[in-house]
Design a protein around this motif. Sequence first.
Motif, PDB file in Angstrom:
ATOM      1  N   THR A 236       0.722  -1.264  -0.039  1.00 53.85           N
ATOM      2  CA  THR A 236      -0.089  -0.029   0.143  1.00 53.85           C
ATOM      3  C   THR A 236       0.938   1.311   0.051  1.00 53.85           C
ATOM      4  O   THR A 236       0.410   2.367  -0.266  1.00 53.85           O
ATOM      5  N   ALA A 237       1.935   1.127   0.597  1.00 53.99           N
ATOM      6  CA  ALA A 237       2.973   2.273   0.406  1.00 53.99           C
ATOM      7  C   ALA A 237       3.229   2.752  -0.934  1.00 53.99           C
ATOM      8  O   ALA A 237       3.556   4.214  -1.145  1.00 53.99           O
ATOM      9  N   LEU A 238       2.997   1.802  -1.884  1.00 51.44           N
ATOM     10  CA  LEU A 238       3.333   2.351  -3.477  1.00 51.44           C
ATOM     11  C   LEU A 238       2.122   2.997  -3.981  1.00 51.44           C
ATOM     12  O   LEU A 238       2.154   3.705  -5.000  1.00 51.44           O
ATOM     13  N   ALA A 239       1.014   2.965  -3.096  1.00 53.65           N
ATOM     14  CA  ALA A 239      -0.272   3.473  -3.493  1.00 53.65           C
ATOM     15  C   ALA A 239      -0.349   4.923  -3.748  1.00 53.65           C
ATOM     16  O   ALA A 239      -0.747   5.637  -4.580  1.00 53.65           O
ATOM     17  N   GLY A 240       0.611   5.472  -2.765  1.00 54.24           N
ATOM     18  CA  GLY A 240       0.610   7.069  -2.668  1.00 54.24           C
ATOM     19  C   GLY A 240       1.346   7.694  -4.051  1.00 54.24           C
ATOM     20  O   GLY A 240       0.790   8.581  -4.471  1.00 54.24           O
ATOM     21  N   VAL A 241       2.453   6.861  -4.273  1.00 59.12           N
ATOM     22  CA  VAL A 241       3.156   7.313  -5.478  1.00 59.12           C
ATOM     23  C   VAL A 241       2.038   7.148  -6.869  1.00 59.12           C
ATOM     24  O   VAL A 241       2.376   8.051  -7.648  1.00 59.12           O
ATOM     25  N   ARG A 242       1.349   5.914  -6.797  1.00 54.58           N
ATOM     26  CA  ARG A 242       0.490   5.698  -7.848  1.00 54.58           C
ATOM     27  C   ARG A 242      -0.378   6.608  -8.102  1.00 54.58           C
ATOM     28  O   ARG A 242      -0.662   7.420  -9.260  1.00 54.58           O
ATOM     29  N   ASN A 243      -0.809   7.347  -6.834  1.00 54.67           N
ATOM     30  CA  ASN A 243      -1.903   8.226  -6.893  1.00 54.67           C
ATOM     31  C   ASN A 243      -1.464   9.665  -7.552  1.00 54.67           C
ATOM     32  O   ASN A 243      -1.994  10.233  -8.366  1.00 54.67           O
ATOM     33  N   GLU A 244      -0.364   9.970  -7.091  1.00 52.96           N
ATOM     34  CA  GLU A 244       0.422  10.985  -7.424  1.00 52.96           C
ATOM     35  C   GLU A 244       0.661  11.138  -9.028  1.00 52.96           C
ATOM     36  O   GLU A 244       0.572  12.267  -9.738  1.00 52.96           O
ATOM     37  N   LEU A 245       0.978   9.951  -9.431  1.00 59.46           N
ATOM     38  CA  LEU A 245       1.455   9.745 -10.927  1.00 59.46           C
ATOM     39  C   LEU A 245      -0.217  10.079 -11.684  1.00 59.46           C
ATOM     40  O   LEU A 245      -0.184  10.634 -12.797  1.00 59.46           O
ATOM     41  N   ILE A 246      -1.233   9.505 -11.068  1.00 60.50           N
ATOM     42  CA  ILE A 246      -2.331   9.553 -11.757  1.00 60.50           C
ATOM     43  C   ILE A 246      -2.890  11.181 -11.698  1.00 60.50           C
ATOM     44  O   ILE A 246      -3.509  11.582 -12.904  1.00 60.50           O
ATOM     45  N   ASP A 247      -2.673  11.683 -10.794  1.00 53.91           N
ATOM     46  CA  ASP A 247      -2.816  13.260 -10.778  1.00 53.91           C
ATOM     47  C   ASP A 247      -2.119  13.919 -12.000  1.00 53.91           C
ATOM     48  O   ASP A 247      -2.597  14.777 -12.458  1.00 53.91           O
ATOM     49  N   GLY A 248      -0.818  13.647 -11.839  1.00 55.53           N
ATOM     50  CA  GLY A 248      -0.179  14.202 -12.730  1.00 55.53           C
ATOM     51  C   GLY A 248      -0.362  13.971 -14.319  1.00 55.53           C
ATOM     52  O   GLY A 248      -0.082  14.770 -15.236  1.00 55.53           O
ATOM     53  N   MET A 249      -0.793  12.824 -14.568  1.00 48.30           N
ATOM     54  CA  MET A 249      -1.498  12.145 -15.885  1.00 48.30           C
ATOM     55  C   MET A 249      -2.642  13.154 -16.199  1.00 48.30           C
ATOM     56  O   MET A 249      -2.576  13.387 -17.317  1.00 48.30           O
ATOM     57  N   GLY A 250      -3.500  13.480 -15.034  1.00 50.46           N
ATOM     58  CA  GLY A 250      -4.717  14.069 -15.526  1.00 50.46           C
ATOM     59  C   GLY A 250      -4.685  15.890 -15.703  1.00 50.46           C
ATOM     60  O   GLY A 250      -5.281  16.288 -16.357  1.00 50.46           O
ATOM     61  N   GLU A 251      -3.419  16.309 -15.076  1.00 52.67           N
ATOM     62  CA  GLU A 251      -3.344  17.740 -15.125  1.00 52.67           C
ATOM     63  C   GLU A 251      -3.036  18.162 -16.616  1.00 52.67           C
ATOM     64  O   GLU A 251      -2.267  17.657 -17.189  1.00 52.67           O
ATOM     65  N   THR A 252      -3.553  19.305 -16.980  1.00 51.57           N
ATOM     66  CA  THR A 252      -3.306  20.028 -18.223  1.00 51.57           C
ATOM     67  C   THR A 252      -2.646  20.899 -17.697  1.00 51.57           C
ATOM     68  O   THR A 252      -2.823  21.904 -16.888  1.00 51.57           O
ATOM     69  N   ARG A 253      -1.116  21.216 -18.182  1.00 48.11           N
ATOM     70  CA  ARG A 253      -0.232  22.263 -17.872  1.00 48.11           C
ATOM     71  C   ARG A 253      -0.667  23.483 -18.456  1.00 48.11           C
ATOM     72  O   ARG A 253      -0.744  23.516 -19.676  1.00 48.11           O
ATOM     73  N   ASN A 254      -0.852  24.523 -17.630  1.00 47.11           N
ATOM     74  CA  ASN A 254      -1.215  25.741 -18.455  1.00 47.11           C
ATOM     75  C   ASN A 254      -0.365  26.870 -17.810  1.00 47.11           C
ATOM     76  O   ASN A 254      -0.456  28.106 -18.507  1.00 47.11           O
ATOM     77  N   ALA A 255       0.384  26.731 -16.995  1.00 47.87           N
ATOM     78  CA  ALA A 255       1.242  27.827 -16.443  1.00 47.87           C
ATOM     79  C   ALA A 255       2.722  27.371 -15.953  1.00 47.87           C
ATOM     80  O   ALA A 255       3.097  27.724 -14.720  1.00 47.87           O
ATOM     81  N   TYR A 256       3.269  26.504 -16.771  1.00 47.09           N
ATOM     82  CA  TYR A 256       4.549  26.168 -16.593  1.00 47.09           C
ATOM     83  C   TYR A 256       5.756  27.167 -16.810  1.00 47.09           C
ATOM     84  O   TYR A 256       6.897  26.897 -16.905  1.00 47.09           O
TER      85      TYR A 256
END
Length: 257
Positions: A236-256
């Motif tokens: 389950t410790a890996l799940a936190g990283v997984r969630n972070e990656l899923i968040d990053g996949m979904g983000e549309t970058r508009n201000a970098y």
Amino acid sequence: MNAADLSSQAPLLQVRAVSKRYEARAVLERVTFGIRRGEIVSLVGPSGCGKSTLLRVLAGLDRDFEGEILLDGLAQHGPSPRLGVIFQEPRLLPWLSVADNIAFSAGPRRGAAPRVGQLLDEVGLAGTGAALPKQLSGGMAQRVALARGLFSQPDLLLLDEPFSAVDAMTRMRLQDLLLSLTRAHGTAALIVTHDLDEALYLSDRVLLLNTAGQRGARLVRDIDVAAAHPRDRRDTALAGVRNELIDGMGETRNAYA
Ligand SMILES: Nc1ncnc2c1ncn2[C@@H]1O[C@H](COP(=O)(O)OP(=O)(O)O)[C@@H](O)[C@H]1O
Ligand SMILES: [Mg+2]
């Protein structure tokens, strides 16, 4: 500190502000990262975001880009025996034996080299050196591709979706094989995969490449995976990283910028 000490502390691979276009279209935009000696790094990101393009640039197979690729601090200008490349398909030459395929970088018929027998042993294919590629299953052929990738004793393996074409059980065995080979040889690896669980199982670090609209893709996450090996795929410790990656996949970058 002498030069040898300094070079052992510098990153093995440095990727500096690599930008890549196909014609008018930006595919990669200022991608910068390093890989340390022996480090296992995964590169994930949505389909079509430029992962294979980046891997080809790093492998010296595509020189039409802006930026710099340094190996031990030295700029690279093409393919190098210090880099082993492994693709999704094994890409074995059908008219050469397994042994000759493994040793191909030394010449067309060098399969008798002692190193070949040793590598066949390590990838679990002892005794199959004389076979032709058509006699092998997909998993066996990919083991041969791993042995060929290691033949020149590279410092870094570059792998593009290496286990995507095999069934789930074979895939898990090949993942464990890759970990044992890289550990035994002290080889670093950059593994392109669209499988987050594969990335979490294998890597010390996961890089996430993502794109936004018309802009080229950038690294939007660079996450350490601290869990010790052997890893439990259900940890389950890996799940936190997984969630972070899923968040990053979904983000549309508009201000970098
Ligand atoms: N040789 C090429 N010429 C033009 N466009 C290409 C070429 N190779 C890839 N592309 C495009 O560049 C983008 C990135 O492709 P690729 O690196 O294969 O993505 P990924 O491996 O992440 O799925 C895609 O939109 C793809 O269609
Ligand atoms: Mg690809």
